[in-house]
Motif scaffolding. Structure first.
Motif, PDB file in Angstrom:
ATOM      1  N   UNK A  78       0.831  -1.204   0.000  1.00  0.00           N
ATOM      2  CA  UNK A  78       0.000   0.000   0.000  1.00  0.00           C
ATOM      3  C   UNK A  78       0.870   1.261   0.000  1.00  0.00           C
ATOM      4  N   UNK A  79       0.591   2.134  -0.950  1.00  0.00           N
ATOM      5  CA  UNK A  79       1.305   3.405  -1.001  1.00  0.00           C
ATOM      6  C   UNK A  79       2.712   3.331  -1.578  1.00  0.00           C
ATOM      7  N   UNK A  80       3.188   2.139  -1.869  1.00  0.00           N
ATOM      8  CA  UNK A  80       4.539   2.025  -2.440  1.00  0.00           C
ATOM      9  C   UNK A  80       4.540   2.531  -3.872  1.00  0.00           C
ATOM     10  N   UNK A  81       5.603   3.194  -4.228  1.00  0.00           N
ATOM     11  CA  UNK A  81       5.701   3.714  -5.586  1.00  0.00           C
ATOM     12  C   UNK A  81       6.157   2.594  -6.520  1.00  0.00           C
ATOM     13  N   UNK A  82       5.273   2.223  -7.429  1.00  0.00           N
ATOM     14  CA  UNK A  82       5.540   1.107  -8.332  1.00  0.00           C
ATOM     15  C   UNK A  82       5.357   1.584  -9.772  1.00  0.00           C
ATOM     16  N   UNK A  83       6.241   1.154 -10.650  1.00  0.00           N
ATOM     17  CA  UNK A  83       6.013   1.430 -12.068  1.00  0.00           C
ATOM     18  C   UNK A  83       5.928   0.094 -12.787  1.00  0.00           C
ATOM     19  N   UNK A  84       5.068   0.023 -13.799  1.00  0.00           N
ATOM     20  CA  UNK A  84       4.897  -1.240 -14.512  1.00  0.00           C
ATOM     21  C   UNK A  84       5.552  -1.166 -15.880  1.00  0.00           C
ATOM     22  N   UNK A  85       6.419  -2.129 -16.143  1.00  0.00           N
ATOM     23  CA  UNK A  85       7.040  -2.219 -17.463  1.00  0.00           C
ATOM     24  C   UNK A  85       6.217  -3.188 -18.313  1.00  0.00           C
ATOM     25  N   UNK A  86       5.620  -2.686 -19.391  1.00  0.00           N
ATOM     26  CA  UNK A  86       4.799  -3.537 -20.268  1.00  0.00           C
ATOM     27  C   UNK A  86       5.680  -4.462 -21.096  1.00  0.00           C
ATOM     28  N   UNK A  87       5.538  -5.774 -20.941  1.00  0.00           N
ATOM     29  CA  UNK A  87       6.267  -6.685 -21.832  1.00  0.00           C
ATOM     30  C   UNK A  87       5.716  -6.533 -23.259  1.00  0.00           C
ATOM     31  N   UNK A  88       6.597  -6.450 -24.253  1.00  0.00           N
ATOM     32  CA  UNK A  88       6.145  -6.230 -25.638  1.00  0.00           C
ATOM     33  C   UNK A  88       5.130  -7.270 -26.094  1.00  0.00           C
TER      34      UNK A  88
ATOM     35  N   UNK B 136      12.629   3.906 -15.953  1.00  0.00           N
ATOM     36  CA  UNK B 136      11.988   3.554 -14.687  1.00  0.00           C
ATOM     37  C   UNK B 136      12.501   4.443 -13.558  1.00  0.00           C
ATOM     38  N   UNK B 137      13.800   4.725 -13.575  1.00  0.00           N
ATOM     39  CA  UNK B 137      14.374   5.546 -12.510  1.00  0.00           C
ATOM     40  C   UNK B 137      13.792   6.952 -12.500  1.00  0.00           C
ATOM     41  N   UNK B 138      13.434   7.450 -13.699  1.00  0.00           N
ATOM     42  CA  UNK B 138      12.841   8.790 -13.775  1.00  0.00           C
ATOM     43  C   UNK B 138      11.536   8.895 -12.992  1.00  0.00           C
ATOM     44  N   UNK B 139      10.887   7.766 -12.755  1.00  0.00           N
ATOM     45  CA  UNK B 139       9.613   7.812 -12.021  1.00  0.00           C
ATOM     46  C   UNK B 139       9.844   7.760 -10.513  1.00  0.00           C
ATOM     47  N   UNK B 140      11.063   7.605 -10.094  1.00  0.00           N
ATOM     48  CA  UNK B 140      11.451   7.378  -8.699  1.00  0.00           C
ATOM     49  C   UNK B 140      10.663   6.245  -8.054  1.00  0.00           C
ATOM     50  N   UNK B 141      10.403   5.211  -8.813  1.00  0.00           N
ATOM     51  CA  UNK B 141       9.689   4.066  -8.254  1.00  0.00           C
ATOM     52  C   UNK B 141      10.630   3.232  -7.390  1.00  0.00           C
TER      53      UNK B 141
END
Ligand code: SF4
Ligand code: SF4
Lengths: 261, 433
Positions: free
Chosen positions: A144-154, A216-221
């Protein structure tokens, strides 16, 4: 491994005169790659918990042929595909779920012409169904509340237009989901597809997985979530190359789900 | 003598159209050099795609600046062609502004054309600045040197000249200005010519008129040699584009035949082909353009060289040689060469010792991740990946020329049923670890 997993094989089921509702296609990575094996186990943990009546092919499973096909070896691909189809059809398999978008794509789209037509689901789609049916609940609050970014597999996203299922699961966990500048249809490849996973890249000025890790790093996830064993390896290596191991974790959506149950 | 203008005009028009028709014939012949592929299923979806993507420019606006500017040029181009209809009628029958009898509506039409012409002029100037002053990266890649670069600019100059001629023609048309009906832009240009005699104005007006129509005919015949062919081919190209999921690659039917035979214990490998059945020697994959399918070839002629694909290609973004735009340009160049070869040899291709690999290197072919980013982003639904995959198939199945690591991987799949050297009997071990 704390709890023992229940993973019946098709052969065992058949001997007991039972029919599973769905086949879990583990895939070569999920069976042999150290990191991907953890994803397979996390997924089975969920299946067990939700009492899903499933089975695997076990030693009767063979490479889907995806890597051979993308490498240009249509012969080898079709040999693999037709062999697998014979096994699947012999067990009268109707529904398949897999954690690997490459197996997912080829079984779903390329097997039918060769005689194998099944209902195929990516594990995030299947988990979303379990969620909707109330068979799992993601109220654990672990993320909960964790900063997560999702990488879409092609091979899941652009290739098969599955964008929502993984995101819906993570939203249910109430994570702080942030999109990278390139995402969904415009997502950037991790660099593994097209059999690149198995060879050194051509000469260039950077590795693709490093470029993607920078996105991904740009999102600070704190967590890069993905839904593919190869993307997982590539992003994990990218995080290492950028010396971010302490700060960013690379996890499969199935792992997030398994820990949120 | 009084008909000399009309005769000259008709002759010019006929010549322009004749050359254009000839080019189109060559174009169709060349595209048909490709292998057959059926793209006639699901017509409603195909029409919809054509309407949305080609006519409606649906994918252009994903990049809003160039997208909107492009729509201005495109709408301007189409609508101003209604004016060309009047020019043609005037030219043939020696009338002057044949449609002006429509009165206020004529003014409305011309007024709109003038505004569009002005907007097109502005848009084209911005395009020129983006290419040549701001030097947007995708227009300065390696494959854009030489002809492709001049081609891109030439089209912009063409448009600038045609639009300027149109406005000058209207501005120096004394009667038209006197009508004061539809001269919304040209009335501001007229003062520039105020010191001139009426007779001089007439000469300028006539010159602009002639140059305008000659310019259009030249443009029409320039198309075949230019990336601007897309203004025509975008329509069939979006119509015939792949409708299946992007991850679904073709299954080579020739391979299926052989694999089934190999796996069928009852098949007789030495069986003679049935009588009358043509013994076809199929090449696996593509060595040359004629091994590609006709949609691949149509794609090559349609490519606008915009470079959107290359600017999103993970391989290109990380400095690899692969550029999907170059794949399309190379395919077109080779196809043109093959076409010329056929023309020079009475309709038969004479082996020139060359093939597509002289344009596209193995290094490029192997750098692709098959991610489909190029296919997804292409504003006219071109599929560079399809060509790359066919070339890989050729390298692997005909030449056994895969990179060593891939050969290892394939050997593992063949022997162990996995891309790594693990035993198939260990496939359940993950459960207990
Ligand atoms: S499919 Fe290949 S050529 Fe196209 S963008 Fe991806 S890596 Fe580049
Ligand atoms: S293939 Fe499409 S995106 Fe690439 S340069 Fe050509 S038109 Fe542009």
């Amino acid at each position: 491994m704390s709890e023992a997993l229940k993973v019946p094989t098709m052969a065992e089921m058949m001997a007991e005169d039972k029919t599973p509702d769905i086949l879990f296609w583990v895939g070569s990575a999920g069976s042999f790659d150290d990191r991907a094996k953890k994803i397979s186990r996390a997924f089975v943990k969920i299946l067990n918990k939700a009492n899903v009546n499933f089975a695997v092919l076990g030693t009767e499973e063979s490479s889907s042929g995806d890597a051979a096909k993308r490498a240009g070896n249509e012969f080898l691909f079709q040999m693999q595909a037709i062999t697998n189809i014979e096994v699947l059809n012999a067990y009268e398999v109707k529904k398949i779920v897999t954690c690997c978008p490459h197996s997912y794509n080829t079984i779903k789209n390329e097997y039918p012409e060769l005689g194998g037509t099944y209902e195929v689901y990516h594990h995030t789609e299947f988990l979303q169904q379990l969620l909707k049916a109330g068979k799992i609940s993601l109220s654990g609050g672990e993320y909960k509340g964790k900063r997560v970014t999702f990488h879409d597999p092609c091979y899941l996203g652009r290739a098969n237009s599955v964008f929502d299922a993984p995101r819906a699961l993570m939203n249910e966990m109430k994570v702080d989901l942030v999109e990278m500048k390139r995402s969904k249809l415009n997502s950037l490849c991790c660099g593994a597809g097209g059999a690149q996973m198995f060879k050194e890249p051509e000469k260039g000025d950077k590795d693709i997985n490093v470029l993607r890790t920078e996105d991904a790093m740009e999102t600070s996830a704190e967590i890069i979530a993905t839904g593919c064993p190869f993307c997982n390896t590539m992003m994990t290596d990218g995080v290492k190359a950028k010396e971010q191991e302490g700060k960013i974790e690379v996890l499969d959506v199935a792992e997030l789900v398994a820990r949120s149950l | 003598m009084q008909y000399i203008d009309n005769i000259l005009f008709v002759a010019l028009l006929a010549a322009g159209i004749w050359f254009f028709a000839k080019n189109i014939k060559t174009l169709i012949r060349n595209i048909k050099l490709g292998k057959d592929i059926d793209r006639t299923d699901n017509k409603p979806e195909r029409w919809k795609n054509m309407a949305k993507i080609a006519l409606g420019q649906g994918k252009m606006v994903r990049r809003p600046v160039s997208g909107i500017l492009h729509i201005i040029v495109y709408v301007g181009f189409i609508l101003i062609n209604i004016e060309v209809l009047e020019i043609i009628i005037d030219g043939i029958f020696g009338t002057h502004r044949a449609f002006s009898g429509m009165g206020a509506f004529y003014g409305f039409l011309i007024g709109n054309f003038e505004v569009l012409a002005f907007l097109v002029l502005v848009a084209v100037i911005i395009f020129w600045v983006r290419r040549n002053v701001i030097k947007i990266k995708r227009f300065w890649k390696d494959e854009m040197k030489g002809w492709p670069k001049s081609d891109g600019n030439m089209i912009l100059y063409f448009e600038m000249i045609l639009m300027t001629l149109f406005l000058i023609m209207n501005a120096t048309d004394v009667e038209f200005q006197a009508m004061n009906n539809g001269n919304v832009i040209s009335q501001y240009i007229t003062p520039l010519f105020s010191s001139m005699e009426t007779s001089t104005l007439h000469i300028i007006e006539r010159s602009a008129w002639w140059l305008h129509i000659v310019g259009i005919l030249i443009f029409l015949n320039y198309l075949y040699y230019s990336k601007h062919l897309h203004i025509l081919l975008a329509f069939p190209n979006t119509f015939y584009a792949n409708l299946k999921p992007k991850g679904q690659f073709t299954n080579d039917a020739n391979v299926t035949k052989e694999v089934k035979m190999m796996m069928d214990p009852s098949a007789d490998p030495y069986a003679m082909p049935e009588e009358g059945a043509e013994e076809e020697i199929a090449t696996f994959g593509a060595k040359d353009v004629t091994d590609l399918n006709w949609v691949n070839l149509l794609n090559a002629y349609t490519c606008t060289e915009c470079g959107r694909c290359t600017s999103e290609c993970p391989a290109n973004l990380t400095g690899k040689k692969l550029s999907p735009r170059k794949i399309m340009m190379d395919t077109r160049d080779r196809l043109e060469e093959v076409g010329k070869n056929i023309d020079a040899n009475n309709g038969e291709f004479k082996d020139d010792g060359k093939n597509l690999f002289d344009w596209i290197s193995k290094e490029e072919v192997w750098a692709c991740t098959s991610c489909n980013a190029c296919v997804e982003t292409c504003p006219v639904n071109i599929d560079p990946l399809g060509i790359i995959m066919e070339m890989r198939r050729y390298l692997v199945m005909e030449e056994s020329a895969a990179p060593a690591e891939l050969n290892n991987m394939m050997q593992n799949v063949e022997n162990n049923g996995a891309p790594w050297p693990y035993n198939q009997m260990d496939r359940m071990k993950w459960v207990d670890e």
